[in-house]
Design an enzyme around this catalytic site. Structure first.
Site, PDB file in Angstrom:
ATOM      1  N   GLU A 115       0.824  -1.209   0.000  1.00 48.31           N
ATOM      2  CA  GLU A 115       0.000   0.000   0.000  1.00 48.31           C
ATOM      3  C   GLU A 115       0.857   1.258   0.000  1.00 48.31           C
ATOM      4  OE1 GLU A 115      -3.593  -2.276   2.406  1.00 48.31           O
ATOM      5  OE2 GLU A 115      -2.417  -0.740   3.414  1.00 48.31           O
ATOM      6  N   GLU A 135      -4.848  -9.107   3.845  1.00 48.28           N
ATOM      7  CA  GLU A 135      -5.566  -8.614   5.013  1.00 48.28           C
ATOM      8  C   GLU A 135      -6.946  -9.258   5.194  1.00 48.28           C
ATOM      9  OE1 GLU A 135      -3.082  -4.938   3.789  1.00 48.28           O
ATOM     10  OE2 GLU A 135      -3.983  -6.697   2.839  1.00 48.28           O
TER      11      GLU A 135
END
Length: 272
Positions: A115, A135
């Site tokens: 990210e 995640e």
């Protein structure tokens, strides 16, 4: 010109470009809070444009970064909130710079580390580059304003990347827009530095164009707020704690200990 390693981050200046290297190869450059704080600080330090023409972010060894260091998971929501904020702040630091920031993605980039690359101005990889967003099967939620930045880069591919957690290899990453270029491993840093030099010619307006082309601050802060609410719900539901506990149980079952902090407990994509 170099500075000593601090919190698993090396900094040096090469050809008037700051090279920031995550250096914890035995843990696949997994980042703790201290490393993220140092990284944000270094980006701000070099991002003024007073000392360098740009910034290159990369990792040491075979991984860019395994993301969050789950060896020491948060034990309270306050801890979780503080940890997430350090991820958010790296995004802020990058988007506030007056110089180009290039991610030289030398190997696998996992979770929060992948990210971080999304807010960089370019992402250059090698054939060994991979993206992995685990995640959803760990009870963790995305951060770094990736709820906006990922879709901005890859559009409809963002949903399957987050929900399905496939590994996105270099060629696919190039095709869908996660990577801008793929080069030979021994050319990676040189090419990233070359891009900075190309983008900062004499008498340039690069800082002005960066501000025009990057996402607006209010859009990013709105994404942070949504992501913070999602993280709180994950914590309060118990999903976060259960996901991390299951992850370590799966690691122990395989007898791997801490060797592969990015292994996915559901789809078992745990190869190095």
């Amino acid at each position: 010109m170099s500075a000593p390693t601090t919190h698993f981050l090396d900094t040096r200046v090469e050809r008037d470009v700051a090279v920031l290297t995550l250096r914890r190869p035995e843990k696949l450059n997994a980042m703790n809070v201290a490393t993220r704080l140092r990284l944000a600080s270094a980006i701000r330090e070099f991002g003024t444009g007073d000392r360098v023409r740009g910034i290159v972010l990369t990792g040491a060894g075979r991984a860019f970064s395994a993301g969050e260091d789950l060896q020491t998971p948060p034990t309270s929501y306050a801890d979780l909130r503080a940890a997430v904020e350090t991820f958010h702040d790296i995004t802020r630091a990058i988007l506030e710079t007056k110089v180009p920031v290039i991610a030289a993605v030398n190997g696998i980039a996992v979770g929060g580390a992948s990210e971080i690359t999304l807010c960089c101005d370019a992402r250059i990889g090698t054939p060994a580059t991979e993206y992995f967003q685990p995640e959803n099967g760990r009870g963790i939620t995305i951060s770094n304003a990736s709820s906006v930045l990922l879709a901005r880069l890859v559009r409809n591919h963002a949903m399957r990347m987050v929900l399905g957690s496939p590994r996105i290899v270099a060629e696919e990453a190039l095709r869908i827009g996660l990577l801008d270029e793929i080069v030979a491993p021994d050319r990676l840093l040189d090419r990233a530095i070359e891009v900075v030099v190309e983008w900062t010619p004499e008498n340039n307006t690069t800082a002005l164009h960066l501000a025009l082309l990057r996402p607006a601050p209010d859009e990013i802060e709105s994404a942070f707020a949504r992501e913070d609410r999602a993280a709180q719900k994950s914590w309060e539901s118990g999903v976060f704690s259960s996901g991390v506990a299951d992850f370590w149980a799966a690691q122990q079952d395989r007898g791997q200990g801490n060797a592969q902090p990015f292994a996915h407990k559901n789809n078992r994509l745990d190869r190095p």
